[in-house]
Design an enzyme around this catalytic site. Structure first.
Site, PDB file in Angstrom:
ATOM      1  N   TYR A 217     105.607  60.706  59.132  1.00  0.00           N
ATOM      2  CA  TYR A 217     104.486  60.238  59.945  1.00  0.00           C
ATOM      3  C   TYR A 217     104.953  59.755  61.320  1.00  0.00           C
ATOM      4  CZ  TYR A 217     100.158  57.647  60.989  1.00  0.00           C
ATOM      5  OH  TYR A 217      99.005  57.176  61.568  1.00  0.00           O
TER       6      TYR A 217
ATOM      7  N   LYS B 266     103.772  61.448  64.799  1.00  0.00           N
ATOM      8  CA  LYS B 266     103.056  60.706  65.834  1.00  0.00           C
ATOM      9  C   LYS B 266     103.849  60.637  67.140  1.00  0.00           C
ATOM     10  CE  LYS B 266      99.211  59.881  63.752  1.00  0.00           C
ATOM     11  NZ  LYS B 266      98.016  60.658  64.159  1.00  0.00           N
TER      12      LYS B 266
END
Length: 275
Positions: A164, A168
């Site tokens: 993640y 991002k």
């Protein structure tokens, strides 16, 4: 006249959570919204809510990671409303583990959702936006369009979230690159990085964990009440944000007041966090 009157907004993952609040916020200010969710029911509910309030909306259901999704999504906007003015790449979720326990499936699922899907959507939209921009330039008009990519304070690195955090961080790179590529088309490309926002992903859970089903995968959601309380002490405003507040940050990049702002990252975290 509403600030987004006549604009056409595409919002991924807008059947629930932050995406739903973004769709409702943009619609309340006049935008026609293409609503997306993995499941038909929540997408239809948001469309019905927008229409009940006097707005216009249509659903485009399906996984943003499907190879044909981007073309379908863009086509839905053009076929129904004849334009693309705002794209919000919001769809996403977390599937956490430390690196030595993370499978290839976990890695690629998160990378595909947060990086590959927005890439495909923006690639599919480019020819349409380019043609509209050329036509407007020939007519002596300047029309600013908006892309808002959803990032996270986890882009700075968060233990247990290598997939993640990497995804991002990639969103930030994509944002800054497209701001430079698309400036000639009068498109503002920015990102909003969220901190602790209250959604089903961050709900406090005691005892047995909660799970959501994403494309046949059972994904654990929720965080311990102790972490929620610790978060409150770290956030200068003293609490997590709600989805309406998150939508407000996205909205700032969609209105005319941000027409000369591009390639920027806005942290929406109650005073904590940077990327």
């Amino acid at each position: 006249m509403k600030k987004l009157e006549g604009k056409v907004a595409l919002v991924t993952g807008s059947g629930r959570g932050i995406g739903r609040s973004v769709a409702l916020k943009l619609a309340s200010d006049g935008a026609k919204v293409v609503v997306n969710d993995l499941d038909q029911a929540p997408a239809d509910e948001v469309v019905a809510e927008i229409k009940a309030a006097g707005g216009e909306a249509v659903a485009c259901v399906g996984s943003v990671t499907a190879p044909d999704f981007a073309d379908r999504f863009v086509k839905t906007a053009v076929d129904n409303y004849g334009s693309i003015d705002i794209i919000v790449n919001n769809a996403g979720y977390t599937w956490d583990n430390v690196i030595q326990k993370m499978s290839d499936e976990q890695w690629y699922a998160i990378i595909d959702c947060h990086i590959t899907a927005p890439f495909r959507i923006l690639r599919a939209a480019q020819p349409i936006i380019s043609a509209m921009a050329k036509k407007e330039a020939a007519e002596g008009r300047v029309v600013n369009r908006k892309v808002v990519n959803i990032a996270s304070t986890s882009a700075g690195g968060n233990p247990g979230q290598v997939n993640y955090s990497t995804a991002k961080a990639g969103v930030l790179g994509m944002t800054k690159c497209l701001a430079k590529e698309w400036g000639r088309m009068k498109v503002n490309v920015n990102a909003v990085a969220f901190g602790h926002i209250e959604t089903r992903q961050t709900q406090p859970v005691e005892g047995d964990p909660n799970f959501i089903n994403i494309e046949g995968r059972e994904i654990k959601v929720g965080i311990s009440p102790a972490i929620v309380e610790q978060s409150k002490t770290m956030i200068p405003l003293g609490r997590p944000g709600n989805t309406e507040e998150a939508a407000g940050a996205v909205y700032l990049f969609c209105i005319p007041e941000s027409d000369y702002v591009s390639g920027q990252v806005l942290v929406c975290g109650g005073g904590i966090g940077n990327v």
